[in-house]
Motif scaffolding. Structure first.
Motif, mmCIF file in Angstrom:
data_model
loop_
_atom_site.group_PDB
_atom_site.id
_atom_site.type_symbol
_atom_site.label_atom_id
_atom_site.label_comp_id
_atom_site.label_asym_id
_atom_site.label_seq_id
_atom_site.Cartn_x
_atom_site.Cartn_y
_atom_site.Cartn_z
ATOM 1 N N UNK A 43 0.844 -1.204 0.000
ATOM 2 C CA UNK A 43 0.000 0.000 0.000
ATOM 3 C C UNK A 43 0.874 1.246 0.000
ATOM 4 N N UNK A 44 1.920 1.234 0.792
ATOM 5 C CA UNK A 44 2.834 2.383 0.833
ATOM 6 C C UNK A 44 3.496 2.577 -0.530
ATOM 7 N N UNK A 45 3.930 1.480 -1.143
ATOM 8 C CA UNK A 45 4.578 1.567 -2.450
ATOM 9 C C UNK A 45 3.617 2.105 -3.502
ATOM 10 N N UNK A 46 2.410 1.585 -3.512
ATOM 11 C CA UNK A 46 1.419 2.034 -4.499
ATOM 12 C C UNK A 46 1.047 3.486 -4.228
ATOM 13 N N UNK A 47 0.899 3.841 -2.956
ATOM 14 C CA UNK A 47 0.575 5.231 -2.608
ATOM 15 C C UNK A 47 1.671 6.179 -3.050
ATOM 16 N N UNK A 52 3.773 10.154 -7.118
ATOM 17 C CA UNK A 52 4.760 10.443 -8.162
ATOM 18 C C UNK A 52 4.084 10.663 -9.511
ATOM 19 N N UNK A 53 3.137 9.816 -9.859
ATOM 20 C CA UNK A 53 2.403 9.959 -11.130
ATOM 21 C C UNK A 53 1.625 11.267 -11.139
ATOM 22 N N UNK A 57 2.143 14.262 -13.839
ATOM 23 C CA UNK A 57 1.028 14.760 -14.656
ATOM 24 C C UNK A 57 0.809 16.253 -14.454
ATOM 25 N N UNK A 58 0.917 16.712 -13.219
ATOM 26 C CA UNK A 58 0.743 18.157 -12.970
ATOM 27 C C UNK A 58 1.872 18.969 -13.619
ATOM 28 N N UNK A 59 3.086 18.436 -13.584
ATOM 29 C CA UNK A 59 4.203 19.145 -14.210
ATOM 30 C C UNK A 59 4.084 19.186 -15.726
#
Length: 62
Positions: A43-47, A52-53, A57-59
């Motif tokens: 869960x921590x890794x996916x979170x 990061x994604x 996307x915002x950048x």
């Protein structure tokens, strides 16, 4: 109460069978604990990957 056999050989068989059941139960519990430990890490890794994604996307929108 359960009746215990008077014959020592039968008593040894019953003890061995009970011991095997206990060992099997403990092994299954260890397996469940190991799986439960892996879930929070996943869960921590996916979170972290999700954040990061989102940042990427915002950048890219700028």
């Amino acid at each position: 109460m359960s009746s215990r056999p008077d014959d020592p050989a039968l008593l040894r068989e019953e003890i061995e069978r009970t011991r095997e059941e206990i060992v099997d139960t403990i092994a299954r519990l260890h397996g469940k604990v190991d799986r439960a430990r892996k879930v929070p890490a996943a869960v921590i890794a996916v979170g972290g990957l999700g954040v990061l994604v989102l940042v990427v996307l915002l950048l890219r929108r700028r």
